[in-house]
Structures are given as structure tokens and as C-alpha cells.
Design an enzyme around this catalytic site. Structure first.
Site, short mmCIF file in Angstrom:
data_model
loop_
_atom_site.label_atom_id
_atom_site.label_comp_id
_atom_site.label_asym_id
_atom_site.label_seq_id
_atom_site.Cartn_x
_atom_site.Cartn_y
_atom_site.Cartn_z
N SER A 17 0.83 -1.20 0.00
CA SER A 17 0.00 0.00 0.00
C SER A 17 0.86 1.25 0.00
O SER A 17 1.99 1.25 0.53
CB SER A 17 -0.84 -0.04 1.28
OG SER A 17 -1.44 1.18 1.53
N TYR A 74 -2.54 -0.70 10.94
CA TYR A 74 -2.75 -1.31 9.62
C TYR A 74 -1.52 -1.08 8.73
O TYR A 74 -0.99 -2.00 8.12
CB TYR A 74 -4.01 -0.72 8.93
CG TYR A 74 -4.03 -1.02 7.46
CD1 TYR A 74 -4.30 -2.31 7.00
CD2 TYR A 74 -3.72 -0.04 6.51
CE1 TYR A 74 -4.28 -2.61 5.65
CE2 TYR A 74 -3.69 -0.33 5.15
CZ TYR A 74 -3.98 -1.62 4.73
OH TYR A 74 -3.94 -1.92 3.38
N LYS A 122 1.55 -3.71 6.88
CA LYS A 122 2.03 -3.78 5.49
C LYS A 122 3.55 -3.57 5.44
O LYS A 122 4.26 -4.24 4.70
CB LYS A 122 1.31 -2.74 4.62
CG LYS A 122 -0.17 -3.01 4.44
CD LYS A 122 -0.41 -4.28 3.63
CE LYS A 122 -1.85 -4.71 3.64
NZ LYS A 122 -2.12 -5.97 2.97
P1 NAD Z 1 -11.39 -6.45 1.12
O1 NAD Z 1 -11.64 -6.39 2.57
O2 NAD Z 1 -12.51 -6.18 0.18
O3 NAD Z 1 -10.76 -7.88 0.74
C1 NAD Z 1 -9.96 -8.61 1.63
C2 NAD Z 1 -10.53 -10.01 1.68
O4 NAD Z 1 -9.73 -10.81 2.55
C3 NAD Z 1 -11.97 -10.06 2.24
O5 NAD Z 1 -12.79 -10.78 1.33
C4 NAD Z 1 -11.83 -10.79 3.58
O6 NAD Z 1 -12.97 -11.59 3.86
C5 NAD Z 1 -10.58 -11.62 3.34
N1 NAD Z 1 -9.82 -11.97 4.54
C6 NAD Z 1 -9.39 -11.15 5.53
N2 NAD Z 1 -8.70 -11.86 6.45
C7 NAD Z 1 -8.70 -13.15 6.04
C8 NAD Z 1 -8.17 -14.35 6.55
N3 NAD Z 1 -7.52 -14.39 7.72
N4 NAD Z 1 -8.35 -15.50 5.86
C9 NAD Z 1 -9.02 -15.50 4.68
N5 NAD Z 1 -9.56 -14.39 4.14
C10 NAD Z 1 -9.41 -13.23 4.82
O7 NAD Z 1 -10.15 -5.48 0.81
P2 NAD Z 1 -9.56 -5.00 -0.59
O8 NAD Z 1 -9.83 -3.56 -0.72
O9 NAD Z 1 -9.96 -5.93 -1.67
O10 NAD Z 1 -8.02 -5.15 -0.26
C11 NAD Z 1 -7.27 -6.28 -0.68
C12 NAD Z 1 -5.84 -6.13 -0.20
O11 NAD Z 1 -5.29 -4.92 -0.72
C13 NAD Z 1 -5.69 -6.02 1.31
O12 NAD Z 1 -4.51 -6.72 1.68
C14 NAD Z 1 -5.53 -4.54 1.56
O13 NAD Z 1 -4.80 -4.28 2.72
C15 NAD Z 1 -4.76 -4.12 0.32
N6 NAD Z 1 -4.92 -2.71 -0.04
C16 NAD Z 1 -6.18 -2.20 -0.20
C17 NAD Z 1 -6.33 -0.86 -0.53
C18 NAD Z 1 -7.70 -0.25 -0.66
O14 NAD Z 1 -7.82 0.96 -0.50
N7 NAD Z 1 -8.76 -1.01 -0.94
C19 NAD Z 1 -5.20 -0.06 -0.75
C20 NAD Z 1 -3.93 -0.62 -0.59
C21 NAD Z 1 -3.81 -1.96 -0.23
C1 WQD Z 2 -9.35 9.92 0.57
C2 WQD Z 2 -9.52 11.41 0.79
C3 WQD Z 2 -9.86 11.99 3.10
C4 WQD Z 2 -13.75 9.96 3.47
C5 WQD Z 2 -6.76 4.94 2.89
C6 WQD Z 2 -5.67 4.21 3.63
C7 WQD Z 2 -4.62 3.73 2.70
C8 WQD Z 2 -5.22 2.93 1.55
C9 WQD Z 2 -6.36 3.67 0.90
C10 WQD Z 2 -5.12 0.59 2.14
C11 WQD Z 2 -8.78 11.95 2.03
C12 WQD Z 2 -11.10 12.32 2.28
C13 WQD Z 2 -12.55 10.46 3.00
C14 WQD Z 2 -14.80 10.87 3.80
C15 WQD Z 2 -13.37 12.69 3.15
N1 WQD Z 2 -5.77 1.68 1.99
N2 WQD Z 2 -12.37 11.81 2.83
N3 WQD Z 2 -14.56 12.20 3.63
O1 WQD Z 2 -7.05 8.04 3.57
O2 WQD Z 2 -6.07 8.25 1.25
O3 WQD Z 2 -6.18 6.07 2.28
O4 WQD Z 2 -7.29 4.08 1.89
O5 WQD Z 2 -3.96 0.34 2.08
O6 WQD Z 2 -3.78 2.95 3.45
O7 WQD Z 2 -5.08 5.09 4.58
O8 WQD Z 2 -8.29 7.13 1.54
O9 WQD Z 2 -10.63 7.12 0.80
O10 WQD Z 2 -10.14 7.30 3.27
O11 WQD Z 2 -9.63 9.24 1.79
O12 WQD Z 2 -13.22 13.91 2.99
O13 WQD Z 2 -15.87 10.48 4.25
O14 WQD Z 2 -10.92 11.67 1.05
O15 WQD Z 2 -9.64 12.96 4.08
O16 WQD Z 2 -8.35 13.23 1.72
P1 WQD Z 2 -6.85 7.49 2.23
P2 WQD Z 2 -9.74 7.63 1.88
#
Ligand code: NAD
Ligand code: WQD
Length: 336
Positions: free
Chosen positions: A123, A147, A151
Site C-alpha cells: 500500500s 494497519y 504492510k
Molecule cells: P477487502 O476487505 O474487500 O478484501 C480482503 C478479503 O480478505 C476479504 O474478502 C476478507 O474476507 C478476506 N480476509 C481477511 N482476512 C482473512 C483471513 N484471515 N483468511 C481468509 N480471508 C481473509 O479489501 P480489498 O480492498 O480488496 O483489499 C485487498 C488487499 O489490498 C488487502 O490486503 C488490503 O490491505 C490491500 N490494499 C487495499 C487498498 C484499498 O484501499 N482497498 C489499498 C492498498 C492496499
Molecule cells: C481519501 C480522501 C480523506 C472519506 C486509505 C488508507 C490507505 C489505503 C487507501 C489501504 C482523504 C477524504 C474520506 C470521507 C473525506 N488503503 N475523505 N470524507 O485516507 O487516502 O487512504 O485508503 O492500504 O492505506 O489510509 O483514503 O478514501 O479514506 O480518503 O473527505 O468520508 O478523502 O480525508 O483526503 P486514504 P480515503
């Protein structure tokens, strides 16, 4: 065959579809702690293929070993993790336990079955928040939430593993802010409870599930005072995973890359684009800054272009269109 953990989640489900469409054999695994079983039928509907799936927890060594005994797994994309930043501050042990024990357990099984190709969902949150923007892969790392530290530590564990045995090939994919949905409108982001992230909050306001958007801060040092992020269409992100698996299997090397658009948009830019795409007005109020937020970050996405021949195809308008199609077709997500 490629194993996807967290396969029924938001990014996992879109990647599953892309891999099947590219011709990979895939087996999905999830414990449904943050996703729905209905995702599997939707994947079959989109791809017209059987979606192989096992319900299991990545912390369960016996289920994983059994899976590896019965299938020839050549690579793993590890999405399974808990991902809500705020919740991780409230429940740090759950996050360290699930995200790190899950990773360690999975890697132990991979090592036993000589499967050394591994893709980590990392991330943008692993970059030290004081780095200048855009973020480049070699910049100092650090984090601001439990969190984020899971990572950071996941990356470190994998780097130590690579150093111990050169057979390991790891793709560290650092995603920026994934939004959008599959163009069919059949799969998309379906967070439980009140959405933490911006786009699902906006789409829920648009379908009338929430009254108004709270914008966290209007006095950031950005072009309009609201926070700036690098939004990336989940379809582009999914394609990045296919490229990363191809790279590990063909180039037989590890890589660390940002997967972002390489551009920043503010909260108000996104709201305006969404209103245009959906024809819906998004009422909002500017409220206090959210603790832990920073003004702006976006990716330098040139390394992914160079190494994976990957660049984004979809702009912010397309992201908003597809998010809206998903939410308006499925106002209650997968539970309709
Ligand atoms: P999500 O929650 O939709 O998907 C994660 C999935 O993992 C879920 O279906 C959950 O049920 C499953 N899961 C969690 N713990 C588990 C376990 N112990 N065993 C089996 N399954 C398990 O999230 P996402 O947005 O699809 O994110 C996927 C990956 O990408 C995550 O590792 C997240 O940290 C990373 N990531 C997400 C974002 C984002 O903003 N969505 C950004 C950067 C990184
Ligand atoms: C985006 C922008 C908020 C909600 C997070 C995690 C990051 C990654 C992605 C997993 C910011 C603003 C948000 C709301 C708002 N996930 N906002 N009102 O914070 O960039 O990142 O998700 O790895 O690790 O930290 O994403 O979508 O929460 O926010 O004004 O109700 O929207 O302040 O500027 P963020 P976000």
C-alpha cells in the site's frame, strides 16, 4: 494454477476475473470476514467459467496444506488482510494477528510445497508521510497506523525471506487509492457498515443511503483546500496483478512497484466528476480534518510502466461512472 487469498474481496474479485479472462487457472480462498459468497456467482456470470473456491482462513495451516496437496499451485496473490485504518487503531492486536500471522502461516506452507512466486498487496501507506510527492519506490518507509505497520512488516518479512533463499520471487505492489468497479456492474466495492473510504461514501450518498458527505478539512495546502489522492480504477489495478504474475513466472525476478495513476485529485475534484458521471447531486459539508490524514500524495508510476509495461487506461470520469453503475444497480451491495 494461481491461488488468490482474499479472493472474494473488492480487489481480489476484479483480479480473479482478469486472470480467468487472461487464461490463468485460478483457485480463490476467503473466510468471508469482509466479503459475500454471492461474489463467486457473479464472477462465474461475468467470465462464463467455473470459479474454483475454498472457504478457509489463511491462518489455518491444515486447510492450506490440504489445498496445496490437491492442487499444483505455481503462484499466490495474497489479498487477505484487514484493511480499515481507523479500526486498526482501535483493535491493533486483531490487525497484527490477522495480517501477520496469516502471512507467516501462508509462507510456511508455500515453503513446504516449493511454491516461491508471491504477490503482496502492499500500500501507499508504507511510505513515510514526510516524503515529498510523488512517491518513488526507493523512498524511506514508515507508517502512521497499525494497519500501515502490518504492510510495512509484511514487506520486511518477505525481504528477509528473499535474502535467505534466492528462489523466492516476490512482487511488492503498492496500491494507491483503488476505486471504480467492473463495467458489468456485477461486482464492486461493498464495505460493511459506514464506509471509511471516500468513493463508497459518495456512492452511498448518491443512492440515498447517507444524507451527506463530510469532507475532512477544507484548509489543506492543496489547489482547493481539500485532500489530494491518487485514485486508480480497480480494473487497471487488476490488470497490474496479471502483469506482475506474468513477470514473476517469466522474468524470474522480484519487483517493487507503485500501482497508481500518477496524478492527484482533490476530494472536490472527485465529487464534481462523480456528479457529472451520475447526474446526482452530492450534498456535502466541510468538517474538521480527520486525524492521521495528510494533505496530498500520489505515485510516481513510471517504474511499473518500465518493468511491467503497465499504465492506466481509465480516468477519473470512468472511475466515477463505474462506481455509480455498481452502486445504483446494487444499492445494498451483494445482499440484494
Ligand atoms: P477487502 O476487505 O474487500 O478484501 C480482503 C478479503 O480478505 C476479504 O474478502 C476478507 O474476507 C478476506 N480476509 C481477511 N482476512 C482473512 C483471513 N484471515 N483468511 C481468509 N480471508 C481473509 O479489501 P480489498 O480492498 O480488496 O483489499 C485487498 C488487499 O489490498 C488487502 O490486503 C488490503 O490491505 C490491500 N490494499 C487495499 C487498498 C484499498 O484501499 N482497498 C489499498 C492498498 C492496499
Ligand atoms: C481519501 C480522501 C480523506 C472519506 C486509505 C488508507 C490507505 C489505503 C487507501 C489501504 C482523504 C477524504 C474520506 C470521507 C473525506 N488503503 N475523505 N470524507 O485516507 O487516502 O487512504 O485508503 O492500504 O492505506 O489510509 O483514503 O478514501 O479514506 O480518503 O473527505 O468520508 O478523502 O480525508 O483526503 P486514504 P480515503
Amino acid at each position: 494454477m494461481i491461488l488468490l487469498t482474499g479472493a472474494t474481496g473488492y480487489i481480489g474479485s476484479h483480479t480473479w476475473v482478469k486472470l480467468l479472462e487472461t487464461g490463468y487457472e485460478v483457485i480463490g480462498l476467503d473466510n468471508f470476514s469482509n466479503s459475500s459468497q454471492h461474489v463467486i456467482d457473479r464472477i462465474e456470470k461475468i467470465t462464463n467459467k467455473k470459479a474454483l473456491f475454498i472457504e478457509a482462513d489463511v491462518q489455518d495451516k491444515f486447510s492450506l496444506s490440504d489445498l496445496f496437496k490437491k492442487n499444483q499451485i505455481e503462484g499466490v496473490i495474497h489479498f487477505a488482510a484487514l484493511k480499515a485504518v481507523g479500526e486498526s487503531v482501535q483493535r491493533p492486536l486483531d490487525y497484527y494477528s490477522n495480517n501477520l500471522n496469516g502471512l507467516l502461516n501462508l509462507l510456511g506452507v508455500l515453503a513446504r510445497f516449493d511454491c516461491h512466486n508471491f504477490v503482496l498487496s502492499s500500500s501507499a501507506t508504507v511510505y513515510h508521510p514526510e516524503n515529498p510527492i510523488p512517491y518513488v519506490e526507493g523512498m524511506p518507509l514508515g507508517s502512521t497506523s497499525p494497519y500501515g505497520w502490518t504492510k510495512y512488516m509484511s514487506e520486511q518479512i518477505l525481504r528477509d525471506l528473499e535474502a535467505s533463499n534466492p528462489e523466492w520471487r516476490i512482487a511488492y505492489l503498492r496500491y494507491f487509492n483503488p476505486v471504480g468497479a467492473h463495467p458489468s456492474g456485477l461486482i464492486g466495492e461493498d464495505p460493511r457498515g459506514i464506509p471509511n473510504n471516500l468513493m463508497p461514501f459518495v456512492t452511498q450518498v448518491a443512492v440515498g443511503k447517507r444524507k451527506e458527505l463530510s469532507i475532512f478539512g477544507g484548509d489543506w495546502p492543496t489547489h482547493d483546500g481539500t485532500g489530494v489522492r491518487d485514485y486508480i480504477h480497480v480494473q487497471d489495478l487488476a490488470r497490474g496483478h496479471v502483469r506482475a504474475i506474468d513477470y514473476l513466472l517469466n522474468q524470474k525476478k522480484s519487483l517493487t512497484v507503485n500501482l497508481g495513476a500518477g496524478k492527484g485529485y482533490s476530494v472536490l475534484d472527485l465529487v464534481k466528476s462523480f456528479e457529472k458521471a451520475s447526474g446526482q447531486k452530492i450534498p456535502y459539508q466541510i468538517v474538521d480534518r480527520r486525524s492521521g490524514d495528510i494533505a496530498a500524495f500520489y505515485a510516481d508510476a513510471s517504474l511499473a510502466d518500465e518493468l511491467l509495461d503497465w499504465r492506466i487506461e481509465f480516468d477519473l470520469d470512468a472511475m466515477c461512472h463505474d462506481s455509480w453503475r455498481w452502486q445504483s444497480n446494487n444499492p445494498n451491495g451483494f445482499e440484494d
